[in-house]
Structures are given as structure tokens and as C-alpha cells.
Design a protein around this motif. Structure first.
Motif, PDB file in Angstrom:
ATOM      1  N   ASP A 211      15.293  46.645  19.857  1.00 56.55           N
ATOM      2  CA  ASP A 211      14.456  45.679  19.284  1.00 56.55           C
ATOM      3  C   ASP A 211      13.158  46.249  18.436  1.00 56.55           C
ATOM      4  O   ASP A 211      12.921  47.463  18.903  1.00 56.55           O
TER       5      ASP A 211
ATOM      6  N   GLN B 122      27.237  49.850  20.265  1.00 54.82           N
ATOM      7  CA  GLN B 122      26.423  48.932  21.117  1.00 54.82           C
ATOM      8  C   GLN B 122      27.125  48.753  22.595  1.00 54.82           C
ATOM      9  O   GLN B 122      28.229  48.330  22.506  1.00 54.82           O
ATOM     10  N   ASN B 123      26.590  48.928  23.562  1.00 49.97           N
ATOM     11  CA  ASN B 123      27.029  48.968  24.984  1.00 49.97           C
ATOM     12  C   ASN B 123      28.157  49.463  25.516  1.00 49.97           C
ATOM     13  O   ASN B 123      29.125  49.474  26.245  1.00 49.97           O
TER      14      ASN B 123
ATOM     15  N   ILE C  79      18.574  45.962  23.370  1.00 47.14           N
ATOM     16  CA  ILE C  79      19.191  44.707  23.435  1.00 47.14           C
ATOM     17  C   ILE C  79      20.511  44.705  23.964  1.00 47.14           C
ATOM     18  O   ILE C  79      21.439  45.555  23.493  1.00 47.14           O
TER      19      ILE C  79
ATOM     20  N   LYS D 169      23.279  42.701  24.464  1.00 47.72           N
ATOM     21  CA  LYS D 169      24.326  41.659  24.196  1.00 47.72           C
ATOM     22  C   LYS D 169      25.598  41.988  24.371  1.00 47.72           C
ATOM     23  O   LYS D 169      25.928  43.388  23.752  1.00 47.72           O
TER      24      LYS D 169
ATOM     25  N   THR E 222      27.399  48.679  14.121  1.00 48.26           N
ATOM     26  CA  THR E 222      26.944  48.703  15.609  1.00 48.26           C
ATOM     27  C   THR E 222      27.969  48.862  16.470  1.00 48.26           C
ATOM     28  O   THR E 222      27.892  48.240  17.603  1.00 48.26           O
TER      29      THR E 222
ATOM     30  N   THR F 249      21.051  42.223  12.040  1.00 44.35           N
ATOM     31  CA  THR F 249      22.652  42.343  12.358  1.00 44.35           C
ATOM     32  C   THR F 249      22.794  41.095  13.311  1.00 44.35           C
ATOM     33  O   THR F 249      22.153  40.250  13.645  1.00 44.35           O
ATOM     34  N   SER F 250      24.231  41.098  13.742  1.00 44.74           N
ATOM     35  CA  SER F 250      24.670  40.159  14.533  1.00 44.74           C
ATOM     36  C   SER F 250      23.930  40.233  16.085  1.00 44.74           C
ATOM     37  O   SER F 250      23.889  39.193  16.713  1.00 44.74           O
ATOM     38  N   LEU F 251      23.458  41.310  16.254  1.00 47.72           N
ATOM     39  CA  LEU F 251      22.611  41.410  17.424  1.00 47.72           C
ATOM     40  C   LEU F 251      21.242  41.280  17.651  1.00 47.72           C
ATOM     41  O   LEU F 251      20.335  41.392  18.489  1.00 47.72           O
TER      42      LEU F 251
END
Length: 109
Positions: A101, A91-92, A107, A109, A88, A4-6
């Protein structure tokens, strides 16, 4: 695992993104009640797919008696707003939900 972009992240067998919650402890879920509406747990004993470190897979029994899958000790969850594999959007969220990971580290980011 899915790219993914992550980066390369842990996903379920259908490619849906899995998340960890920083308020959890190894083999212990802090996500209860209303939290589980938005963050449903991955239930059952996980099986390794391509790229996953099988030695990091596990499970534990939640307070409600259901078995929840873990990776590197982190309980695994879905995010209710992820609709397709590769999403995603969890995420965060709240600075406490993250993808993992291959080594089982969040991760951030």
C-alpha cells in the motif's frame, strides 16, 4: 499507485504491479537464483509517480552488483505471470509475496 481490487497499490511507471517478499529484510533480497526467474527485481533508482510517498523510495546494491529499487525498505519485484497493467496474479503466492500500500505495508488479502 494504482487502484485495484486489492486497494491502491504500488506499481511501476507503466502500471505493472510490484511485490514484496516477506523473507526479505530491509535493503536485503532473499530472492536469488531460480527465484529471480519468476520474480524479476525492479532495477535502478525509482522515481515517484502520482500518489507514491517519495520519502519511502530507495534502492540498494544486490549481491550480484545490480541496483534494486525499494519501497519502505522492501525490495521490489515483478511476477512473471502478470502480463498487463493491473494484473495482480502474484498476490499471496506461497503466502509470502504481497502487493504494497502507499505506506509501504503489505496488503494481505
Amino acid at each position: 499507485m494504482s487502484d485495484t481490487s486489492l486497494g491502491s497499490i504500488v506499481v511501476d511507471g507503466t502500471g505493472m504491479t510490484l511485490y514484496m517478499f516477506t523473507k526479505d529484510a530491509p535493503d536485503t533480497s532473499a530472492c536469488e537464483g531460480d527465484c529471480l526467474v519468476k520474480w524479476p527485481p525492479l532495477l535502478g533508482k525509482p522515481k515517484a509517480g502520482a500518489g507514491v510517498d517519495d520519502s519511502k523510495l530507495g534502492s540498494f546494491t544486490r549481491k550480484d552488483g545490480r541496483e534494486q529499487a525499494t519501497y519502505n525498505g522492501w525490495p521490489l519485484y515483478y511476477w512473471f505471470n502478470d502480463k498487463a497493467k493491473g494484473d495482480t496474479t502474484g498476490q499471496n503466492v506461497g503466502s509470502v509475496w504481497f502487493v504494497l500500500d502507499r505506506d509501504g505495508n503489505p496488503i494481505k488479502k
